[in-house]
Write an enzyme that holds these catalytic residues in place. Structure first.
Site, PDB file in Angstrom:
ATOM      1  CG  ASP A  71      -0.314  -0.570   2.483  1.00 45.25           C
ATOM      2  OD1 ASP A  71       0.928  -0.493   2.620  1.00 45.25           O
ATOM      3  OD2 ASP A  71      -1.041  -1.092   3.335  1.00 45.25           O
ATOM      4  CG  ASN A 102      -8.833  -1.793  12.111  1.00 50.70           C
ATOM      5  OD1 ASN A 102      -7.900  -2.445  11.655  1.00 50.70           O
ATOM      6  ND2 ASN A 102      -9.304  -0.722  11.503  1.00 50.70           N
ATOM      7  CG  HIS A 148      -5.756  -2.543   8.930  1.00 49.52           C
ATOM      8  ND1 HIS A 148      -5.842  -1.202   9.283  1.00 49.52           N
ATOM      9  CD2 HIS A 148      -4.446  -2.858   9.085  1.00 49.52           C
ATOM     10  CE1 HIS A 148      -4.655  -0.764   9.617  1.00 49.52           C
ATOM     11  NE2 HIS A 148      -3.786  -1.745   9.513  1.00 49.52           N
ATOM     12  CD  GLU A 192      -8.572   0.626   7.909  1.00 46.80           C
ATOM     13  OE1 GLU A 192      -8.526  -0.296   8.750  1.00 46.80           O
ATOM     14  OE2 GLU A 192      -7.823   1.621   7.966  1.00 46.80           O
TER      15      GLU A 192
HETATM   16  C1  F6R Z   1       1.548  -1.645   6.157  1.00 48.25           C
HETATM   17  C2  F6R Z   1       0.206  -2.201   6.247  1.00 48.25           C
HETATM   18  C3  F6R Z   1      -0.547  -2.290   7.523  1.00 48.25           C
HETATM   19  C4  F6R Z   1       0.312  -2.558   8.762  1.00 48.25           C
HETATM   20  C5  F6R Z   1      -0.547  -2.570  10.007  1.00 48.25           C
HETATM   21  C6  F6R Z   1       0.264  -2.748  11.274  1.00 48.25           C
HETATM   22  O1  F6R Z   1       2.048  -1.709   4.834  1.00 48.25           O
HETATM   23  O2  F6R Z   1      -0.326  -2.571   5.243  1.00 48.25           O
HETATM   24  O3  F6R Z   1      -1.536  -3.288   7.417  1.00 48.25           O
HETATM   25  O4  F6R Z   1       0.970  -3.790   8.616  1.00 48.25           O
HETATM   26  O5  F6R Z   1      -1.253  -1.343  10.107  1.00 48.25           O
HETATM   27  O6  F6R Z   1       1.064  -1.616  11.468  1.00 48.25           O
HETATM   28  P1  F6R Z   1       2.167  -1.568  12.617  1.00 48.25           P
HETATM   29  O7  F6R Z   1       3.164  -2.584  12.276  1.00 48.25           O
HETATM   30  O8  F6R Z   1       2.726  -0.157  12.526  1.00 48.25           O
HETATM   31  O9  F6R Z   1       1.433  -1.851  13.881  1.00 48.25           O
END
Ligand code: F6R
Length: 250
Positions: A66, A134, A136, A141
């Site tokens: 992303d 959450n 995702h 989401e």
């Molecule tokens: C990042 C992504 C997100 C993160 C997730 C966890 O490219 O796609 O799904 O892996 O938000 O983020 P952290 O590791 O910062 O808790």
């Protein structure tokens, strides 16, 4: 799903780094699906420190999950910049082999282009995933259709709040992003999801043992044949026998 609980977060990150290296060793022109965020920083650090010796990295290709819409590639909080700083600069990965959605392009066209590139160059051999509190994966989401492909999405308020820590004081993350869809992610041959820390424990329990529902995007992984979930004890603490946690609010 294969669950592996490592003694601590550092060793969980190291295990993810070694999965990357094993993949590249077995297929030097592997297509890697890469993730960003706090969880992945120690993974790339461990990869660079412990895994690159003697490893041929000249043929790998990568697709990131992303990118924020509206951030130029050289913005300090863009995922382009993240990847340069944490991995690509150190391994001499050139732009022709590494793919990240362009946050400044027309989002609809860019999402279509990215999905087409993935179809043409894929499938992804090994997809790294983090996990949102959450539930995702990527920026899919809660409520994201399991059939979704790469597209522009609105970020949940809780995601923007959580990612605020990476931005300068007073600056909120952008409201939108381009993300691989759930169906896009599921095309990967192997998936390694890493989650560490108590804050992820509830999402981990629902992902592994809860209902498979679009309200809990990561629960879709229960139906993928080759998923390994790497955890530290804090993230695994909701997995003891007992009632499945109630759905998360918000
Ligand atoms: C990042 C992504 C997100 C993160 C997730 C966890 O490219 O796609 O799904 O892996 O938000 O983020 P952290 O590791 O910062 O808790």
């Amino acid at each position: 799903m294969k669950l592996t609980v490592l003694p601590d977060a550092g060793q969980a990150a190291k295990a993810a780094a070694s999965r990357m290296a094993e993949q590249i060793r077995s297929k030097p022109n592997a297509v890697l699906g890469l993730a960003t965020g706090g969880t992945m920083e120690p993974v790339y650090e461990a990869f660079l420190r412990h895994e690159t010796k003697g490893l041929d990295l000249t043929q790998i290709r990568s697709f990131n999950l992303d990118e924020y819409i509206g951030l130029p590639a050289d913005h300090p909080q863009s995922y382009h910049r993240y990847m340069q700083e944490h991995l690509f600069d150190q391994i001499g990965m050139d732009a022709g082999r590494s793919h990240i959605p362009n946050g400044l392009a027309d989002p609809t066209l860019e999402a279509r282009r990215y999905e087409a590139a993935l179809l043409e160059q894929g499938p992804v051999d090994l997809q790294l995933l983090g996990l949102g509190r959450n539930g995702h994966i990527g920026f899919n989401e809660p409520g994201s259709p399991f059939s979704s492909l790469t597209r522009a999405v609105d970020l949940a308020e809780s995601t923007r709040e959580s990612n605020k820590r990476f931005f300068k004081e007073g600056n909120l993350p952008p409201e939108r992003a381009i993300t691989m869809g759930i169906a896009t992610i599921l095309r990967a041959q192997h998936i390694v999801l890493l989650a560490v820390g108590e804050a992820k424990a509830e999402a981990v329990a629902r992902m592994v043992a809860g209902e498979v529902t679009e309200e809990m995007p990561a629960s879709v992984l229960q139906g993928h044949a080759q998923v390994e979930v790497l955890l530290d004890p804090a993230a695994a603490q909701g997995l003891q026998d007992g009632p499945i946690p109630k759905p998360l609010a918000g």
